[in-house]
Scaffold this active site. Structure first.
Site, PDB file in Angstrom:
ATOM      1  N   GLY A  77       0.649   2.648  -3.983  1.00 14.12           N
ATOM      2  CA  GLY A  77       2.054   3.059  -3.901  1.00 14.12           C
ATOM      3  C   GLY A  77       2.588   3.532  -5.235  1.00 14.12           C
ATOM      4  O   GLY A  77       1.920   3.461  -6.261  1.00 14.12           O
ATOM      5  N   GLY A 115       3.995   3.045  -8.268  1.00 15.67           N
ATOM      6  CA  GLY A 115       4.273   1.942  -9.181  1.00 15.67           C
ATOM      7  C   GLY A 115       5.266   2.333 -10.268  1.00 15.67           C
ATOM      8  O   GLY A 115       5.951   1.489 -10.837  1.00 15.67           O
ATOM      9  N   ARG A 116       5.312   3.630 -10.566  1.00 12.84           N
ATOM     10  CA  ARG A 116       6.238   4.112 -11.608  1.00 12.84           C
ATOM     11  C   ARG A 116       6.826   5.460 -11.227  1.00 12.84           C
ATOM     12  O   ARG A 116       7.177   6.258 -12.078  1.00 12.84           O
ATOM     13  CB  ARG A 116       5.497   4.243 -12.926  1.00 12.84           C
ATOM     14  CG  ARG A 116       4.281   5.152 -12.836  1.00 12.84           C
ATOM     15  CD  ARG A 116       3.859   5.606 -14.180  1.00 12.84           C
ATOM     16  NE  ARG A 116       2.593   6.308 -14.102  1.00 12.84           N
ATOM     17  CZ  ARG A 116       2.009   6.866 -15.127  1.00 12.84           C
ATOM     18  NH1 ARG A 116       2.564   6.806 -16.298  1.00 12.84           N
ATOM     19  NH2 ARG A 116       0.869   7.487 -14.988  1.00 12.84           N
ATOM     20  N   LYS A 130       8.366  10.767 -12.138  1.00 14.02           N
ATOM     21  CA  LYS A 130       7.237   9.979 -12.630  1.00 14.02           C
ATOM     22  C   LYS A 130       7.657   9.368 -13.963  1.00 14.02           C
ATOM     23  O   LYS A 130       8.177  10.086 -14.829  1.00 14.02           O
ATOM     24  CB  LYS A 130       6.030  10.905 -12.820  1.00 14.02           C
ATOM     25  CG  LYS A 130       4.725  10.202 -13.065  1.00 14.02           C
ATOM     26  CD  LYS A 130       3.597  11.198 -12.817  1.00 14.02           C
ATOM     27  CE  LYS A 130       2.247  10.688 -13.234  1.00 14.02           C
ATOM     28  NZ  LYS A 130       1.204  11.667 -12.929  1.00 14.02           N
ATOM     29  N   ARG A 182      -0.305  11.737   1.042  1.00 14.80           N
ATOM     30  CA  ARG A 182      -1.659  11.688   0.491  1.00 14.80           C
ATOM     31  C   ARG A 182      -2.627  11.204   1.550  1.00 14.80           C
ATOM     32  O   ARG A 182      -2.197  10.601   2.555  1.00 14.80           O
ATOM     33  CB  ARG A 182      -1.697  10.679  -0.669  1.00 14.80           C
ATOM     34  CG  ARG A 182      -0.680  10.951  -1.751  1.00 14.80           C
ATOM     35  CD  ARG A 182      -0.225   9.661  -2.412  1.00 14.80           C
ATOM     36  NE  ARG A 182       0.933   9.902  -3.275  1.00 14.80           N
ATOM     37  CZ  ARG A 182       0.872  10.240  -4.561  1.00 14.80           C
ATOM     38  NH1 ARG A 182      -0.290  10.305  -5.145  1.00 14.80           N
ATOM     39  NH2 ARG A 182       1.952  10.485  -5.251  1.00 14.80           N
ATOM     40  N   ASP A 227      -5.895   8.530  -3.081  1.00 18.83           N
ATOM     41  CA  ASP A 227      -4.436   8.499  -3.266  1.00 18.83           C
ATOM     42  C   ASP A 227      -3.956   9.679  -4.100  1.00 18.83           C
ATOM     43  O   ASP A 227      -2.749   9.897  -4.229  1.00 18.83           O
ATOM     44  CB  ASP A 227      -3.986   7.184  -3.917  1.00 18.83           C
ATOM     45  CG  ASP A 227      -4.790   6.846  -5.158  1.00 18.83           C
ATOM     46  OD1 ASP A 227      -6.016   6.696  -5.049  1.00 18.83           O
ATOM     47  OD2 ASP A 227      -4.195   6.767  -6.247  1.00 18.83           O
ATOM     48  N   ASN A 228      -4.876  10.439  -4.660  1.00 26.55           N
ATOM     49  CA  ASN A 228      -4.485  11.615  -5.444  1.00 26.55           C
ATOM     50  C   ASN A 228      -4.810  12.914  -4.713  1.00 26.55           C
ATOM     51  O   ASN A 228      -4.817  13.977  -5.326  1.00 26.55           O
ATOM     52  CB  ASN A 228      -5.172  11.592  -6.811  1.00 26.55           C
ATOM     53  CG  ASN A 228      -4.640  10.479  -7.701  1.00 26.55           C
ATOM     54  OD1 ASN A 228      -3.510  10.034  -7.537  1.00 26.55           O
ATOM     55  ND2 ASN A 228      -5.450  10.013  -8.624  1.00 26.55           N
ATOM     56  N   ASP A 241      -0.923  14.950  -8.991  1.00 27.60           N
ATOM     57  CA  ASP A 241      -1.273  13.816  -9.852  1.00 27.60           C
ATOM     58  C   ASP A 241      -2.261  14.195 -10.947  1.00 27.60           C
ATOM     59  O   ASP A 241      -3.399  13.723 -10.997  1.00 27.60           O
ATOM     60  CB  ASP A 241      -1.815  12.642  -9.011  1.00 27.60           C
ATOM     61  CG  ASP A 241      -0.684  11.866  -8.361  1.00 27.60           C
ATOM     62  OD1 ASP A 241       0.453  12.384  -8.362  1.00 27.60           O
ATOM     63  OD2 ASP A 241      -0.921  10.764  -7.856  1.00 27.60           O
TER      64      ASP A 241
HETATM   65  P1  AMP Z   1      -2.614   7.366 -11.013  1.00 22.46           P
HETATM   66  O1  AMP Z   1      -3.877   7.032 -11.723  1.00 22.46           O
HETATM   67  O2  AMP Z   1      -1.535   7.931 -11.891  1.00 22.46           O
HETATM   68  O3  AMP Z   1      -2.838   8.187  -9.807  1.00 22.46           O
HETATM   69  O4  AMP Z   1      -2.012   5.964 -10.546  1.00 22.46           O
HETATM   70  C1  AMP Z   1      -2.695   5.060  -9.728  1.00 22.46           C
HETATM   71  C2  AMP Z   1      -1.784   3.911  -9.357  1.00 22.46           C
HETATM   72  O5  AMP Z   1      -1.391   3.171 -10.508  1.00 22.46           O
HETATM   73  C3  AMP Z   1      -0.499   4.340  -8.666  1.00 22.46           C
HETATM   74  O6  AMP Z   1      -0.210   3.352  -7.721  1.00 22.46           O
HETATM   75  C4  AMP Z   1       0.491   4.339  -9.806  1.00 22.46           C
HETATM   76  O7  AMP Z   1       1.810   4.184  -9.344  1.00 22.46           O
HETATM   77  C5  AMP Z   1       0.032   3.150 -10.628  1.00 22.46           C
HETATM   78  N1  AMP Z   1       0.397   3.255 -12.057  1.00 22.46           N
HETATM   79  C6  AMP Z   1      -0.175   4.037 -13.002  1.00 22.46           C
HETATM   80  N2  AMP Z   1       0.421   3.857 -14.190  1.00 22.46           N
HETATM   81  C7  AMP Z   1       1.399   2.949 -14.017  1.00 22.46           C
HETATM   82  C8  AMP Z   1       2.378   2.328 -14.865  1.00 22.46           C
HETATM   83  N3  AMP Z   1       2.472   2.619 -16.159  1.00 22.46           N
HETATM   84  N4  AMP Z   1       3.229   1.430 -14.309  1.00 22.46           N
HETATM   85  C9  AMP Z   1       3.164   1.127 -13.000  1.00 22.46           C
HETATM   86  N5  AMP Z   1       2.266   1.660 -12.147  1.00 22.46           N
HETATM   87  C10 AMP Z   1       1.397   2.555 -12.634  1.00 22.46           C
HETATM   88 MG    MG Z   2      -1.869   8.982  -8.390  1.00 27.66          MG
END
Ligand code: AMP
Ligand code: MG
Length: 488
Positions: free
Chosen positions: A92, A94-95, A115, A186, A255-256, A265
């Site tokens: 989900g 997260g940020r 983001k 996604r 998820d990407n 992403d």
């Molecule tokens: P990503 O690698 O950017 O596709 O992120 C994979 C997962 O990690 C997703 O659920 C993001 O929301 C979460 N995520 C990545 N960086 C952060 C962060 N700094 N704080 C909270 N969640 C994160």
């Molecule tokens: Mg992602």
């Protein structure tokens, strides 16, 4: 929490309303000292937004999600995902936040998304919900370059410094990226729906995806199967375009991967320079799962995970459902290969005729040449444009094995390549890894001039211009092997 002062934009809350099971209403963190770093004015206008309004203090708060537009309910979206092959049931946003859906003058619907807007209930332990300025500018320049190259992608509307300090390997300026996309559905959204709500929820999500992205599928006898076939085609086309431009996404987790067929992403992505099919840039991709040459296979693997969530909707009979899924997924290889060959012929200025075996073999063999001589991918094709006009010296100067190059050039020239077509297909400027790093380092220090210059080069990539020579050159040897980092 909306107020009535200007400027305002109308956003829909369609996903939030239709899918409470897949979203959590949430607010962006208040930015301590917001500052607009980048605003994509042409994109703003395309979206029907006034750039001047967006630059005002209220506009900046809007872009940060600190002022919620009329009609909007910002949500964090839920999704699962296979990350490097292992399943995470609950990822989900997260940020990130979906602010809502915006309709442009043409009636097209866009997700408006943030983001780096703070921790949400999906943030895992230790994750701060933030983003650093460098990686957000990275997504900005790469997505805008991809768009200029004609590759389907999410777009970047703005980057804002928040005034926060984000702790990574060192303290860095915090930022928010405001981006738009056809949607943020996604493969992982379907995995989450399947795992938590079963086929009923998957069906609703599939109907939503059909309505937003593949309306023609609604008229098919089997709409879910038609949706799946459409996603297969869109991804085959997308990954072929990545391969043709030399793009390595770097983190092709389920998820990407977008249902719409857009690139989304952007994390530790990079562009191939000296051609190497096994190129991997991401420091976390130890096994090379997402290497350049693996991308079509990984896309197919991800699509199989999507099919698993849709199986019960393909047919009540499990065997029949599986047969239908296999048949639809089976189209990926043919469609990918056809798109790649067609694209490579276009880069080489050759006729698109799929039955022309000579030009197909010349197109296939160029890869052998590039690999054997580790030629700079982008420069090679651009130099070939000169060869098509009778001056083979620029490309011959690049060769390590001149005999092999000349033999291939002879075969290619016999096919009478069209130089004008090649000018339109082979960019002079891509976001070369060393230039991206240089621009981001300067921007992190407070100097955005190199970033603006790079952006100017790569958003008009086919038109060679004075003053941009270094943007067309390979990295100097001193740059060394390139590595990207995920801790963004
Ligand atoms: P990503 O690698 O950017 O596709 O992120 C994979 C997962 O990690 C997703 O659920 C993001 O929301 C979460 N995520 C990545 N960086 C952060 C962060 N700094 N704080 C909270 N969640 C994160
Ligand atoms: Mg992602």
């Amino acid at each position: 929490m909306s107020d009535t002062s200007q400027p305002d934009i109308a956003l829909d809350r369609r996903f939030a309303q239709e899918f409470p099971e897949l979203s959590i209403p949430w607010s962006a963190e208040e930015a301590a000292a917001p500052r607009l770093i980048m605003l994509n004015e042409p994109l703003a206008r395309l979206l029907g937004l006034d750039p001047a309004d967006l630059q005002s203090p209220d506009g900046v708060r809007l872009l940060l999600g600190n002022r919620v537009p009329r009609g909007a309910t910002p949500v964090a979206q839920a999704y699962s995902g296979h990350q490097f092959g292992s399943y995470s049931p609950r990822l989900g946003d997260g940020r990130a936040l979906l602010l809502g859906e915006l309709t442009d003058a043409e009636g097209q619907l866009w997700d408006m998304h943030l983001k780096g807007s703070g921790r949400t209930p999906f943030a895992r332990g230790g994750a701060d919900g933030k983003a650093a300025l460098g990686p957000m500018l990275r997504e900005y320049v790469i997505s805008e370059a991809m768009h200029a190259l004609g590759i389907p992608t999410s777009r970047s509307l703005a980057v804002l410094a928040t005034g926060d300090v984000v702790q990574r390997e060192k303290p860095l300026p915090g930022a928010v990226l405001t981006r738009v996309a056809a949607s943020h559905l996604r493969v992982g959204s379907f995995q989450y729906a399947h795992a938590t709500g079963g086929s009923e929820l998957v069906r609703r999500l599939a109907d939503h995806a059909v309505d937003r992205h593949y309306p023609g599928a609604a008229n098919a006898d089997n709409a879910c199967l038609a949706l799946f076939a459409s996603v297969v085609s869109a991804q085959a086309e997308l990954v072929a375009q990545w391969m043709l431009i030399g793009f390595v996404h770097g983190v092709m987790n389920t998820d990407n991967m977008a249902i719409s067929g857009e690139s989304i992403d952007y994390g530790p992505c990079a562009f191939v320079d000296a051609f190497d099919p096994a190129a991997v840039y991401s420091s976390i991709d130890q096994s090379g799962r997402y290497a350049y040459q693996s991308q079509p296979v990984v896309a197919e693997w991800n699509l199989a995970r999507l099919a698993e969530t849709l199986l019960p909707l393909f047919d009540d009979d499990a065997d029949e459902a599986l047969a239908l899924a296999q048949e639809a997924l089976g189209a990926f290889r043919c469609e990918y290969s056809a798109a790649w060959v067609l694209g490579m012929k276009a880069k080489l200025g050759l006729s698109p005729d799929p039955d022309d075996e000579t030009s197909t073999s010349v197109a296939n063999d160029v890869v052998v040449l590039l690999q054997a001589q580790s030629l700079d991918y982008t420069s090679f094709f651009r130099a070939l444009n000169h060869a098509a006009r009778g001056d083979a010296e620029p490309v011959r100067e690049m060769a390590l094995d001149l005999e092999a190059l000349d033999a291939w050039l002879d075969r290619w020239r016999d096919l009478a390549p069209n130089a004008e077509q090649m000018d339109r297909e082979n960019p002079a400027y891509i976001p070369r890894n060393h230039l991206v790093e240089e621009a981001l380092e300067a921007a992190t220090r407070g100097d955005t001039a190199p970033f603006h210059q790079l952006l100017e080069a790569v958003t008009d990539p086919y038109r060679e211009r004075e003053g941009f020579v270094r943007y067309a050159l390979p990295a100097p040897a001193s740059f060394g092997p390139y590595q990207t980092f995920c801790g963004t």
